[in-house]
Design a protein around this motif. Structure first.
Motif: not given
Length: 881
Positions: A119-121, A250-251, A178-182
C-alpha cells in the motif's frame, strides 16, 4: 528462517504428520501437540523476522522499510507465545487463546500494510482495511444468517468476537495481497502466511472456547479442527518469513487511476454486498427473523461499504479534476502550437488532427480525418513517406519525413514531420505525426544552393554540386563516369594577356563543354582551369565523350581584341562503380588526367586516359620522388658508378663513362632516366645542382686515376636542358680547373634523342670543343639524326647503339652493312666510334669486322664503383704515361 520451498514443504508435511498422529491419539494430546508445534514454529519465525527487520534498519538507517517485517515478527511472537502458554496445565486455555487472536490479528495486518509495495500511503492502507472489513463482515453476516445463528443460539461474546475478528482479518490479508502495487509474489506470500496464521490461531481459540466436556461426543470434528489449526499455525509463519525476505523499499508506481488503490476494489465489494442482500431477502421470504447479532453485522457491513463508497467518490472526483486539468493543459498546448499533430492507425489512416491544422494549412477535419495520410502528400513524396511510416510501425525510431503537402487552398507546402509510435498508450493507440511547415527554410535552402552550388565565373556547377550528384549515383549504385580535365598552359596565357583574357578563356571553355556534353550530363568547374563532367554513360561512351572534349578544347580560342589563344586539355576518365564514393571517383579521374599529361609531355596535348590502379601507384612514386629530390645532394644519397671503355682487340681500357645512381633509403635504386626529368620539371636549380655534383665527382675521380699513372678519359652525360643552360660552359671550365685535369680527358655526352635541333645547342657543343673538352653523341641510331647531319655537329665521338649491330633472328649478317656505313662515314669525318651495349662475342665480332676499334658493355665490364673498376684496370693495366 526457512526460505527454500522444498524445505518448507518438507517441514509442513512432517508437522502435518506429527499433528495428525497426535490428534489420532486423542483430543487432549492433540491439543498439547498443536500448542507445542504451533508455538514453536511461530516463535522460530518471529525471531527470524525480527532479525530481518533489524538488519534492514541497520542497512537503510530508516524505520520505513523495516516496519513491515518487524510487525509481522511481533505478530508471530505474540501468536507463538499465546499458543504456547495455552499448553500449560494450570491456566484456562480458552481466554488466553481468545486474547491471542484479538491481539495478534491486528498486528499481523499492520505488518502486511506496512510492507514495501503493498500500500503506497495511509489512504491506501485505510482502503485495504475498509475493503477487507466490508468483505469479512458481509460474509460473516451471510454465514450467521444462514447457519450460525440457528445452530449456536446464545453464542458467547468471546467466541463471536474471535470468529468475526478472524473473518475480517483474513479478508483484509487476502485483499492486501491481491491489491499489492509491487512485489506481488512477496506480498501474496506474506498475506497467505498471515491469513494461515490467523486461521490457525482463530480455529484453535474457537475450539478452546467451546465446551471441552463435549469433545468426547464429537472426537472426529475436534481432531480435524486441531489438525487444521496446527498445520495453519506451522505453515503461516514460514510463508510470511519467505515473503518478507523478498520485499524491499522500492517505491510503488501504480497507475494514476489506482494511485490510492480504490477503483479496482469495486468487484471485491460488490460481490459480498449483493450476496448479503440476497441472503437477507431469502431469510425474510422464508419467515426468518433477524436477531441482534445479525442486525449489528448488517449495520457494520453497510457502514464499511458506505465509508468505502464515500472514499471512492472522493477519489473519482479528484481523478476527474486531474483529468480535466490535464486535458485543459493539453488543449492549451495543442491549440497554441505551430506544429500540426496527426494521429494515424496501423493502415496510415488519419484518426485525429489538432486544431492547428486548420490554422496552419487550412485543412478541416472533413478534408483529412478518415482518409489515408498519403492522400494529402505529393505523388513523388507519398511512397517514401509511407515507407518511413511503416518503418516506424516495424520498430524503427528517429524517423524524419520530408514531403510536400497539399493545403486547403490547393497549394503545395514543404513540410517536415517527426513520428512517434504511441500504439501502446491506450489514450492514443496510434502513430503521432508532428507536421511542421518548412517552406521558408526550403526556399532559403534553394536560394543558397543556387548561389553556393554554381560557379560564379562560368555559370557551371561547382565542385560541391558535382560531388553531391556523383554521391547520389554512387549511393544508388547506378552506372556512370566522371571526366576531369585541365587547360594546359592556361596560367601562361593569363599572365601574358591579363585576367580579362583569362576569364574569357574560361567562359569559352565552359561553353564548349556544355555544347559537347549530353543533355543529362553535368559539367562543372573544379577551380582554376580544371573542369569535370559527370555522365551516366558507361566507360566506353565516356571515353568517346572525353575525346570530343579534348578535340573541342584544342580548337583556337578567338577572343575579343583579335587575340587568338591555342590551348589543349588532357582528360582523365574514371568509373563511378569502381570507386568507393564521389571523392574517390574524382581522385581516380584526376590521377588518370595527370597520367595523360605525363604521357603527352613534349607533344601536342589532348590525350585521354582511363583510370588504372597502376597509374595511382606510379603517381604515388613520382610524388614521393618529387618530395625527396630537394636536398638529395646534401643528404649524400647520390652515387657514381663507372663503366670502362676498352680496345676491342687488346681489351685495354682507354676510358670510362660516369653513370649517376640515386640510392634512396626506402625506394631503393632509382635510375637517372626516372628522376632527372622530374628534377628538371621541379626547377629551383635542383637539376643544375645534380649536374654540377656529377661533373665535379667525375673530374675528381679522373684526377685520382691520372695521378695513379692511368692514361684514361672520363665521360659524363648531359641533358638537353643542361646543354641549353648558358652557365653550363662555365661550370665545365670550373670543374676542369678545380680538379686539375686535362680538358681533352673529359668527354661530355648528349643522347641523340635528347639533342636539341636549335643553333644554341650547336654553339654550346662548339664552346665545349673550344675549351678542349671532347663531345660525344650517345645512343646513335635511336634518334632522328641523319648521317648527313654529322658533318655540321661539333662531335668528337660517336657512340652507336646496340640497335645498329644486333642481328635480327634468322638474318645473320644483316647488321654488318649498316655498321660499315656508320663507321666508314665517321672515320672520314674524323670521329671516333664506340660500340655501346656489347653483350656477347657475336656483337664484338660484328663491330670489329666493320672497323670499330672501341667498345663498351657488359661483355667488357658492367658498371661498378670506382674501387671495383680499379681492380679491372689493374688486370688490364695500360702503359704508364
Amino acid at each position: 528462517m526457512v526460505s527454500n520451498p522444498r524445505t518448507f514443504w518438507l517441514v509442513l508435511l512432517c508437522a502435518a504428520a506429527a499433528l495428525g498422529a497426535a490428534a489420532a491419539v486423542g483430543p487432549v494430546l492433540g491439543l498439547a501437540a498443536v500448542a507445542a508445534a504451533g508455538g514453536a514454529a511461530a516463535l522460530l519465525q518471529a525471531g527470524g523476522l525480527i532479525r530481518l527487520a533489524l538488519r534492514i534498519h541497520h542497512e537503510r538507517r530508516s524505520f520505513g522499510p523495516c516496519r513491515g517485517a518487524g510487525f509481522l515478527g511481533l505478530g508471530a511472537l505474540l501468536a507463538g507465545a499465546g499458543v504456547a502458554v495455552t499448553g500449560l496445565p494450570w491456566l484456562d486455555p480458552g481466554p488466553v487463546a481468545a486474547v491471542t487472536t484479538l491481539v495478534a490479528a491486528p498486528v499481523y495486518l499492520a505488518g502486511l500494510l506496512l510492507l514495501p509495495g503493498t500500500a503506497p500511503d495511509l489512504g491506501a492502507r485505510l482502503r485495504r482495511l475498509l475493503d477487507g472489513a466490508g468483505i469479512g463482515v458481509s460474509l460473516f453476516y451471510c454465514a450467521w444468517v444462514l447457519a450460525l445463528g440457528h445452530s449456536a443460539p446464545g453464542t458467547a461474546p468471546a467466541r463471536l468476537a474471535v470468529a468475526l475478528t478472524g473473518c475480517v482479518a483474513v479478508a483484509v490479508a487476502v485483499v492486501t495481497g491481491m491489491r499489492a502495487v509491487r512485489h506481488r509474489p512477496a506480498a501474496l506470500a506474506c498475506a497467505g502466511g498471515a491469513a494461515l496464521s490467523i486461521v490457525g490461531v482463530d480455529v484453535y481459540a474457537l475450539l478452546l472456547l467451546g465446551h471441552q466436556r463435549a469433545w468426547p461426543a464429537a472426537p472426529g470434528a475436534v481432531t480435524a479442527g486441531l489438525a487444521v489449526a496446527g498445520v495453519a499455525m506451522v505453515a503461516g509463519p514460514f510463508l510470511m518469513a519467505a515473503g518478507a525476505r523478498r520485499a524491499d523499499d522500492e517505491p510503488a508506481r501504480p497507475h494514476a487511476a489506482d494511485e490510492g488503490g480504490s477503483f479496482a476494489a469495486y468487484p471485491l465489494l460488490i460481490g459480498p454486498a449483493l450476496l448479503a442482500v440476497a441472503v437477507s431477502a431469502l431469510h425474510l421470504i422464508t419467515g426468518g427473523r433477524f436477531d441482534e447479532t445479525s442486525v449489528a453485522l448488517g449495520v457494520g457491513a453497510f457502514a464499511a461499504l458506505a465509508v468505502r463508497e464515500l472514499l471512492a467518490a472522493r477519489d473519482i472526483r479528484r481523478y476527474a479534476h486531474a483529468l480535466a486539468g490535464r486535458e485543459a493543459r493539453f488543449r492549451t498546448l495543442v491549440a497554441g502550437s505551430t506544429d500540426v499533430a496527426v494521429v494515424l492507425d496501423d493502415d496510415l489512416v488519419v484518426r485525429w488532427q489538432s486544431p492547428a491544422a486548420a490554422r496552419q494549412f487550412g485543412l478541416s477535419d472533413q478534408d483529412v480525418v478518415g482518409r489515408p495520410f498519403t492522400d494529402v502528400l505529393h505523388a513523388a513524396d507519398a511512397a517514401p513517406a509511407a515507407a518511413a511510416l511503416r518503418a516506424v510501425l516495424d520498430g524503427c525510431q528517429h524517423v524524419l519525413v520530408q514531403a510536400r503537402l497539399r493545403d486547403g487552398f490547393g497549394r503545395w507546402r514543404d513540410t517536415e514531420s517527426t513520428v512517434s509510435d504511441q500504439r501502446d498508450a491506450p489514450e492514443v493507440a496510434g502513430l503521432v505525426v508532428h507536421v511542421r511547415d518548412i517552406g521558408e527554410r526550403a526556399q532559403l535552402q534553394r536560394t543558397l544552393d543556387a548561389v553556393t552550388w554554381t560557379d560564379d565565373r562560368t555559370g557551371l556547377a561547382n565542385r560541391r554540386r558535382l560531388l553531391a550528384a556523383a554521391g547520389e549515383l554512387c549511393a544508388a549504385e547506378r552506372p556512370g563516369s566522371l571526366l576531369v580535365l585541365e587547360l594546359d598552359r592556361y596560367a601562361s596565357v593569363a599572365d601574358l594577356h591579363g585576367p580579362a583574357v583569362g576569364g574569357a578563356v574560361l567562359i569559352e571553355a565552359a561553353r564548349r563543354l556544355r555544347a559537347a556534353a549530353g543533355r543529362d550530363d553535368l559539367p562543372a568547374r573544379l577551380g582554376g582551369a580544371a573542369f569535370a563532367i559527370l555522365t551516366e554513360a558507361p566507360l566506353v561512351h565516356a571515353f568517346a565523350l572525353a575525346t570530343r572534349l579534348a578535340t573541342a578544347l584544342a580548337e583556337p580560342f578567338h577572343l575579343p581584341g583579335s587575340q587568338t589563344v591555342h590551348l589543349s586539355a588532357d582528360v582523365g576518365v574514371a568509373d563511378l562503380l569502381g570507386a568507393g564514393g564521389a571523392e574517390e571517383a574524382l581522385r581516380h579521374a584526376d590521377v588518370a588526367r595527370r597520367r595523360a599529361r605525363q604521357l603527352a609531355r613534349g607533344r601536342d596535348g589532348g590525350r585521354v586516359e582511363c583510370y588504372d590502379r597502376s597509374f595511382e601507384t606510379a603517381l604515388v612514386r613520382r610524388t614521393e620522388i618529387e618530395q625527396q629530390l630537394p636536398g638529395v645532394v646534401g643528404r649524400g644519397e647520390l652515387d657514381l658508378v663507372f663503366q670502362p671503355v676498352a680496345d676491342l682487340t687488346t681489351r685495354t681500357p682507354v676510358g670510362a663513362e660516369a653513370l649517376l645512381r640515386w640510392r634512396h633509403p626506402r625506394l631503393g635504386a632509382i635510375p637517372p632516366a626516372e628522376f632527372l626529368p622530374i628534377a628538371e620539371e621541379l626547377g629551383g636549380g635542383i637539376a643544375e645542382e645534380i649536374a654540377e655534383w656529377v661533373l665535379h665527382r667525375a673530374c675528381r675521380q679522373l684526377s685520382r686515376w691520372r695521378g695513379d699513372g692511368r692514361d684514361l678519359w672520363v665521360s659524363v652525360n648531359v641533358s638537353a636542358a643542361q646543354l641549353n643552360n648558358g652557365g653550363w660552359l662555365a661550370a665545365v671550365a670550373t670543374a676542369i680547373d678545380t680538379h686539375c685535369v686535362p680538358a681533352e680527358s673529359l668527354v661530355v655526352e648528349v643522347a641523340e634523342a635528347a639533342l636539341p635541333e636549335d643553333a644554341f645547342a650547336v654553339e654550346q657543343l662548339a664552346g665545349l670543343r673550344a675549351l678542349g673538352v671532347r663531345t660525344a653523341l650517345d645512343h646513335f641510331g635511336t634518334g632522328p639524326t641523319a648521317l648527313a647531319h654529322l658533318r655540321r655537329l661539333p662531335i668528337d665521338v660517336l657512340k652507336i647503339d646496340q640497335a645498329l649491330f644486333s642481328e635480327p633472328p634468322g638474318r645473320q649478317g644483316a647488321a654488318t652493312p649498316i655498321v660499315d656505313v656508320v663507321v666508314g662515314l665517321a672515320r672520314r669525318l674524323g670521329i671516333d666510334v664506340i660500340a655501346c651495349g656489347l653483350e656477347s662475342e657475336p656483337h664484338a665480332d660484328v663491330v670489329r669486322a666493320a672497323g670499330c676499334r672501341l667498345g663498351q658493355g657488359h661483355l667488357i665490364c658492367p658498371p661498378e664503383h670506382a674501387e671495383h673498376v680499379e681492380a679491372y684496370l689493374e688486370r688490364h693495366r695500360q702503359p704508364t704515361l
